[in-house]
Design a protein around this motif. Sequence first.
Motif, PDB file in Angstrom:
ATOM      1  N   GLN A 226       0.843  -1.200   0.000  1.00 33.08           N
ATOM      2  CA  GLN A 226       0.000   0.000   0.000  1.00 33.08           C
ATOM      3  C   GLN A 226       0.878   1.250   0.000  1.00 33.08           C
ATOM      4  OE1 GLN A 226      -3.443   0.100  -0.112  1.00 33.08           O
ATOM      5  NE2 GLN A 226      -3.303  -2.116  -0.428  1.00 33.08           N
ATOM      6  N   TYR A 227       0.494   2.224  -0.805  1.00 33.00           N
ATOM      7  CA  TYR A 227       1.194   3.509  -0.844  1.00 33.00           C
ATOM      8  C   TYR A 227       1.149   4.158   0.538  1.00 33.00           C
ATOM      9  CZ  TYR A 227       1.736   8.531  -1.702  1.00 33.00           C
ATOM     10  OH  TYR A 227       2.123   9.839  -1.655  1.00 33.00           O
ATOM     11  N   ALA A 228       2.293   4.689   1.006  1.00 29.43           N
ATOM     12  CA  ALA A 228       2.356   5.293   2.336  1.00 29.43           C
ATOM     13  C   ALA A 228       2.847   6.733   2.316  1.00 29.43           C
ATOM     14  CB  ALA A 228       3.252   4.464   3.248  1.00 29.43           C
ATOM     15  N   GLY A 229       3.340   7.220   1.186  1.00 26.07           N
ATOM     16  CA  GLY A 229       3.782   8.602   1.146  1.00 26.07           C
ATOM     17  C   GLY A 229       4.811   8.877   0.063  1.00 26.07           C
ATOM     18  N   GLY A 230       5.003  10.174  -0.224  1.00 28.88           N
ATOM     19  CA  GLY A 230       5.992  10.591  -1.208  1.00 28.88           C
ATOM     20  C   GLY A 230       5.383  10.883  -2.564  1.00 28.88           C
ATOM     21  N   GLU A 231       6.071  11.717  -3.318  1.00 26.36           N
ATOM     22  CA  GLU A 231       5.663  12.049  -4.683  1.00 26.36           C
ATOM     23  C   GLU A 231       6.514  11.250  -5.665  1.00 26.36           C
ATOM     24  OE1 GLU A 231       3.148  14.008  -5.591  1.00 26.36           O
ATOM     25  OE2 GLU A 231       2.659  14.313  -3.462  1.00 26.36           O
ATOM     26  N   ILE A 232       5.925  10.846  -6.760  1.00 28.70           N
ATOM     27  CA  ILE A 232       6.669  10.080  -7.758  1.00 28.70           C
ATOM     28  C   ILE A 232       7.809  10.915  -8.321  1.00 28.70           C
ATOM     29  CG2 ILE A 232       6.569   9.010 -10.038  1.00 28.70           C
ATOM     30  CD1 ILE A 232       3.741   8.115  -9.413  1.00 28.70           C
ATOM     31  N   THR A 233       9.003  10.400  -8.171  1.00 28.72           N
ATOM     32  CA  THR A 233      10.205  11.037  -8.718  1.00 28.72           C
ATOM     33  C   THR A 233      11.020   9.945  -9.395  1.00 28.72           C
ATOM     34  OG1 THR A 233      10.221  12.590  -6.862  1.00 28.72           O
ATOM     35  CG2 THR A 233      12.212  12.470  -8.219  1.00 28.72           C
ATOM     36  N   ILE A 234      11.023   9.924 -10.715  1.00 29.53           N
ATOM     37  CA  ILE A 234      11.704   8.838 -11.428  1.00 29.53           C
ATOM     38  C   ILE A 234      13.217   9.059 -11.430  1.00 29.53           C
ATOM     39  CG2 ILE A 234       9.712   8.331 -12.874  1.00 29.53           C
ATOM     40  CD1 ILE A 234      11.060   9.870 -15.134  1.00 29.53           C
ATOM     41  N   ASP A 235      13.948   7.951 -11.533  1.00 29.51           N
ATOM     42  CA  ASP A 235      15.411   8.044 -11.480  1.00 29.51           C
ATOM     43  C   ASP A 235      16.032   8.419 -12.824  1.00 29.51           C
ATOM     44  OD1 ASP A 235      15.188   5.741 -12.994  1.00 29.51           O
ATOM     45  OD2 ASP A 235      16.131   4.424 -11.529  1.00 29.51           O
ATOM     46  N   ASN A 236      15.227   8.353 -13.916  1.00 27.27           N
ATOM     47  CA  ASN A 236      15.713   8.674 -15.270  1.00 27.27           C
ATOM     48  C   ASN A 236      16.909   7.827 -15.686  1.00 27.27           C
ATOM     49  OD1 ASN A 236      13.980  10.725 -16.405  1.00 27.27           O
ATOM     50  ND2 ASN A 236      14.716  12.073 -14.764  1.00 27.27           N
ATOM     51  N   ASP A 237      17.076   6.715 -15.022  1.00 30.28           N
ATOM     52  CA  ASP A 237      18.104   5.758 -15.398  1.00 30.28           C
ATOM     53  C   ASP A 237      17.403   4.486 -15.853  1.00 30.28           C
ATOM     54  OD1 ASP A 237      20.357   4.272 -15.769  1.00 30.28           O
ATOM     55  OD2 ASP A 237      20.777   3.987 -13.629  1.00 30.28           O
ATOM     56  N   GLU A 238      16.935   3.694 -14.893  1.00 28.41           N
ATOM     57  CA  GLU A 238      16.151   2.513 -15.255  1.00 28.41           C
ATOM     58  C   GLU A 238      14.708   2.888 -15.592  1.00 28.41           C
ATOM     59  OE1 GLU A 238      16.460  -1.005 -12.931  1.00 28.41           O
ATOM     60  OE2 GLU A 238      18.366  -0.389 -12.053  1.00 28.41           O
ATOM     61  N   ILE A 239      14.179   3.882 -14.910  1.00 26.29           N
ATOM     62  CA  ILE A 239      12.785   4.288 -15.105  1.00 26.29           C
ATOM     63  C   ILE A 239      12.726   5.619 -15.838  1.00 26.29           C
ATOM     64  CG2 ILE A 239      10.606   4.838 -13.948  1.00 26.29           C
ATOM     65  CD1 ILE A 239      11.477   1.911 -13.688  1.00 26.29           C
ATOM     66  N   VAL A 240      11.946   5.652 -16.937  1.00 26.17           N
ATOM     67  CA  VAL A 240      11.829   6.885 -17.719  1.00 26.17           C
ATOM     68  C   VAL A 240      10.456   7.529 -17.576  1.00 26.17           C
ATOM     69  CG1 VAL A 240      13.565   6.182 -19.396  1.00 26.17           C
ATOM     70  CG2 VAL A 240      11.183   5.575 -19.800  1.00 26.17           C
ATOM     71  N   ALA A 241       9.487   6.804 -16.992  1.00 28.07           N
ATOM     72  CA  ALA A 241       8.155   7.360 -16.742  1.00 28.07           C
ATOM     73  C   ALA A 241       7.451   6.497 -15.719  1.00 28.07           C
ATOM     74  CB  ALA A 241       7.333   7.434 -18.027  1.00 28.07           C
ATOM     75  N   ALA A 242       6.589   7.117 -14.892  1.00 29.20           N
ATOM     76  CA  ALA A 242       5.813   6.374 -13.903  1.00 29.20           C
ATOM     77  C   ALA A 242       4.592   7.188 -13.517  1.00 29.20           C
ATOM     78  CB  ALA A 242       6.653   6.067 -12.655  1.00 29.20           C
ATOM     79  N   ASP A 243       3.502   6.507 -13.182  1.00 34.84           N
ATOM     80  CA  ASP A 243       2.278   7.210 -12.814  1.00 34.84           C
ATOM     81  C   ASP A 243       1.307   6.236 -12.156  1.00 34.84           C
ATOM     82  OD1 ASP A 243       0.487   9.268 -12.513  1.00 34.84           O
ATOM     83  OD2 ASP A 243       0.558   9.888 -14.609  1.00 34.84           O
TER      84      ASP A 243
END
Length: 272
Positions: A226-243
């Motif tokens: 379950q999501y517990a906190g934080g804003e999505i911030t991608i690493d732009n290395d392995e991950i190029v998009a997330a939502d």
Amino acid sequence: MDCEFCTISADNSCKDSCILLFYADELLVKEQDGIILIPSMRDISLLHIETTTVHYSCSLNGTTYYAATLCEKALFAGFSFKKLRQLSGHIADDCFEMTYRAFHIINWLKTNKFCGCCGKVMQVMRQPQEFSVQCPACGHTVYPRISPAIIVAVIKENEILLARSSRFPPGRYSVIAGFVEPGETLETCVRRELQEEVGIEVANIEYFGNQPWPFPDSLMIAFTAQYAGGEITIDNDEIVAADWFSATTLPKIPPKGSIARQLIEWFLDKQS
């Protein structure tokens, strides 16, 4: 065709066995009346196919299976090449798992030809309960490598977290996954991967299931959280998009047969 445990000839009982022939991540299969079958040794001998050394893989339902890599890819009447990941649902589950085992071992043998201690050529050792290679000079023994990796579906109310890797086909998204590092518990790995790749925190981590994934040598261990906190911030290395996606806004997702798809379908079932 050289066989590690027998000489393949017209009068050999090995001819009644089956063989898994791989070219990259594709398997040569026999198609008969719309059914996908694993070719027999007899089929292969008639086609005069050149392979690498043939290795014993396993016995299943009274049939012995061998495995080898094809030296080149060619087309044969009545046969075709199928991506391993596309075989799920087209052959029996136990046969599908057996193809993954064979693919894993064939690729492991390619990278364990020489002893890591003294450099001598390793010998394949097959015992009733195990499979390994051993150095005839110093006795160093190596077993098939299995790399544990977590994969996790994170839920936020009625949405699921999906991310796009730079390695994915165009438009495809999936759940977050990553390899377990030395000294980590599986739950610690879940938290670390989510923090590193998308910058969020989770709670209520629960075991979901697992799947062998021989690309090249993983065991995928699946969780829900379950999501517990934080804003999505991608690493732009392995991950190029997330939502976050709802059941009605899903992007292109992994094909059936993967535990990633099972996690996403679990989320969809919960919504319905």
